[in-house]
Scaffold this active site. Structure first.
Site, PDB file in Angstrom:
ATOM      1  CG  HIS A  82      -1.963  -0.961   1.530  1.00  0.00           C
ATOM      2  ND1 HIS A  82      -2.878  -1.011   2.271  1.00  0.00           N
ATOM      3  CD2 HIS A  82      -2.165  -2.075   0.565  1.00  0.00           C
ATOM      4  CE1 HIS A  82      -3.642  -2.061   2.158  1.00  0.00           C
ATOM      5  NE2 HIS A  82      -3.194  -2.671   1.026  1.00  0.00           N
ATOM      6  CE1 TYR A  88      -8.782   2.179   1.438  1.00  0.00           C
ATOM      7  CE2 TYR A  88      -8.986   2.039   3.935  1.00  0.00           C
ATOM      8  CZ  TYR A  88      -8.408   1.525   2.590  1.00  0.00           C
ATOM      9  OH  TYR A  88      -7.643   0.680   2.940  1.00  0.00           O
ATOM     10  CG  ASP A 105      -9.932  -0.581  -1.551  1.00  0.00           C
ATOM     11  OD1 ASP A 105     -10.952  -0.508  -1.857  1.00  0.00           O
ATOM     12  OD2 ASP A 105      -9.655  -1.104  -0.341  1.00  0.00           O
ATOM     13  CG  HIS A 165     -12.426   1.063   1.788  1.00  0.00           C
ATOM     14  ND1 HIS A 165     -13.222   1.056   2.652  1.00  0.00           N
ATOM     15  CD2 HIS A 165     -11.434   0.038   1.784  1.00  0.00           C
ATOM     16  CE1 HIS A 165     -12.638   0.150   3.623  1.00  0.00           C
ATOM     17  NE2 HIS A 165     -11.470  -0.362   3.099  1.00  0.00           N
ATOM     18  CD  GLU A 220      -9.185  -3.534  -2.558  1.00  0.00           C
ATOM     19  OE1 GLU A 220      -7.837  -3.377  -2.858  1.00  0.00           O
ATOM     20  OE2 GLU A 220      -9.240  -3.992  -1.375  1.00  0.00           O
ATOM     21  CD  GLU A 238     -11.308  -5.111   1.844  1.00  0.00           C
ATOM     22  OE1 GLU A 238     -10.821  -5.280   0.873  1.00  0.00           O
ATOM     23  OE2 GLU A 238     -11.471  -4.352   2.893  1.00  0.00           O
ATOM     24  CG  HIS A 251      -8.572  -8.447   3.172  1.00  0.00           C
ATOM     25  ND1 HIS A 251      -8.756  -8.361   4.444  1.00  0.00           N
ATOM     26  CD2 HIS A 251      -8.816  -6.954   2.955  1.00  0.00           C
ATOM     27  CE1 HIS A 251      -8.876  -7.115   4.991  1.00  0.00           C
ATOM     28  NE2 HIS A 251      -8.812  -6.123   3.900  1.00  0.00           N
ATOM     29  CG  ASP A 258      -7.893  -6.493   9.033  1.00  0.00           C
ATOM     30  OD1 ASP A 258      -6.913  -6.588   8.110  1.00  0.00           O
ATOM     31  OD2 ASP A 258      -8.890  -6.264   8.692  1.00  0.00           O
ATOM     32  CD  GLU A 294      -4.820  -6.001   0.925  1.00  0.00           C
ATOM     33  OE1 GLU A 294      -5.535  -6.783   1.204  1.00  0.00           O
ATOM     34  OE2 GLU A 294      -4.970  -4.540   0.929  1.00  0.00           O
TER      35      GLU A 294
HETATM   36 MG    MG Z   1      -9.673  -3.203   0.484  1.00  0.00          MG
END
Ligand code: MG
Length: 406
Positions: free
Chosen positions: A128, A159, A212, A214, A238, A264, A314, A318, A341
């Site tokens: 990223h 985002y 992304d 999002h 994405e 995701e 994903h 996390d 990723e």
């Molecule tokens: Mg994402």
């Protein structure tokens, strides 16, 4: 019938980064020293998963043999009558992955061997990169490229373009709530088109770029964005649409050849089967523990292969290194692997999870130890306890204060 039986389930919650809770399950067996680890990280509701494991999964499976992973998975899924959802799926994933880890250790093989063996030696990844201006994103992308990264997800201002320091041209009504994170979809749209054009011009065609959304746009705006970005040759776009609006992918597909990635947020096969069957997407991006672990992911990967769709699981912060390793073992064994990723690990995370995957020259590698090859230092993990975090970035608001998802 196996003599090896499940003896004890032990949940480990930890937060080595301070703002991201991780959940790992240790499944002990009646054989001294033989145990398995699985990932159960639903970071925003971590303790709910722990409760389900302790109060419902543990009494259900303790004393059962470890051999029949598929059977145990079905038993756990059907036992609550109401199925799926992120809490239940994560609790089942923890056990499922731990049983694959145990099976590998019993066989003396890495899990990828149990899945059919390697299709490749290293796993292509993307990292990223963000920044408040196109120039800042370019500078940060170049730093990653110097470290060997060949594929980069680029965002301007997080985002929706709402990073502190980014231009915000909108006015909110008097009395608008202070909670959450405001963003302007139109401004985000404009700056993203400018960003991708700028980066392609400055960085050339050799670097892989993805983005992304999002879910920060209305469906028709998301289609317009995909069309605008087509000249910049993205790896993929994405989460251009939320799962609830996935039928719009049919329209997007008809209007642009931008590769589409989503997944995701999926927690139920009903959410993705029609997208695969109709070939409306190019990459499936599920988070393994969110769909129930390695077992359903194997089936999903094979379903995608039959439809010409590749995997891009994903894998940001996390996820435990155990969960990441489970993904990578699957990546190694799937011919329809696309890209992985990956967002790096801290030294503390590496100390806490010995044997965690490593990155070299833009590729990820697992070790060749039996199982997933990753362990956990429980004493170290307990020094960094999980705790409540405020996720204001997950409560986006439009300029007039309206709450939206994303
Ligand atoms: Mg994402």
């Amino acid at each position: 019938m196996s003599e090896v039986k499940i003896k004890k389930l032990h949940v480990i919650e930890t937060s080595p980064r301070g703002d991201i809770n991780l959940v790992c399950l240790k499944v002990e067996t009646n054989q001294p020293g033989l145990y398995g680890l699985g990932c159960a990280t639903f970071t925003q509701r971590y303790s709910a998963v722990t409760t389900v494991i302790n109060d419902f999964i543990a009494p259900l499976v303790t004393g059962r043999g470890v051999d029949s992973i598929h059977d145990i998975w079905q038993v756990c899924m059907s036992d609550s009558y109401w199925r799926n959802g992120p809490v239940l799926n994560n609790s089942i994933s923890a056990l499922d992955e731990a049983l694959w880890d145990i099976k590998g250790k019993m066989a003396g093989m890495p899990v990828y061997e149990l899945l059919g063996g390697k299709c490749r030696e290293g796993i292509e990844l993307y990292h990223h990169c963000d920044g408040r201006t196109p120039q800042e994103v370019e500078d940060n992308a170049r730093k990653l490229m110097e470290q060997g990264y060949r594929n980069i997800r680029v965002q301007q201002g997080f985002y929706g373009g709402n990073m502190k320091g980014c231009r915000q041209d909108f006015v909110s009504p008097t009395g608008a709530p202070e909670d959450g994170t405001y963003y302007d979809p139109d401004q985000y749209f404009r700056t993203t088109v400018e960003l991708l054009g700028y980066l392609r011009d400055k960085l050339g065609e050799k670097v892989g770029l993805c983005h992304d959304v999002h879910e920060r746009l209305t469906p028709v705006k998301a289609i317009a964005l995909a069309k605008e970005l087509e000249p910049f040759h993205l790896l993929f776009l994405e989460d251009a649409l939320p799962p609830e609006q996935a039928d719009w992918f049919r329209h997007m597909r008809q209007q642009t050849a931008v590769p589409i990635a989503i997944g995701e947020l999926f927690v139920n096969p009903m959410e993705y089967i029609h997208l695969i069957d109709e070939r409306l997407i190019d990459y499936i991006r599920c988070h393994l523990s969110m769909i129930g672990g390695l077992t359903p992911a194997i089936k999903l990967a094979h379903l995608c292969e039959a439809h010409g769709i590749r995997t891009a699981w994903h894998g940001p912060f996390d996820i435990t290194p155990v969960g990441l390793a489970a993904q990578l073992h699957l990546d190694l064994a799937c011919s329809n692997f696309g890209i992985q990723e990956y967002c790096t690990m801290t030294e503390l995370e590496r100390d806490m999870f010995p044997g965690a995957p490593v990155m070299r020259n833009g590729y990820l590698y697992v070790n060749d130890k039996p199982g997933f090859g990753v362990d956990i230092d429980e004493k170290l993990a307990t020094k960094y306890p999980a705790h409540y975090n405020d996720n204001a970035w997950l409560r986006p608001r439009l300029p007039d204060g309206t709450t939206v998802r994303g």
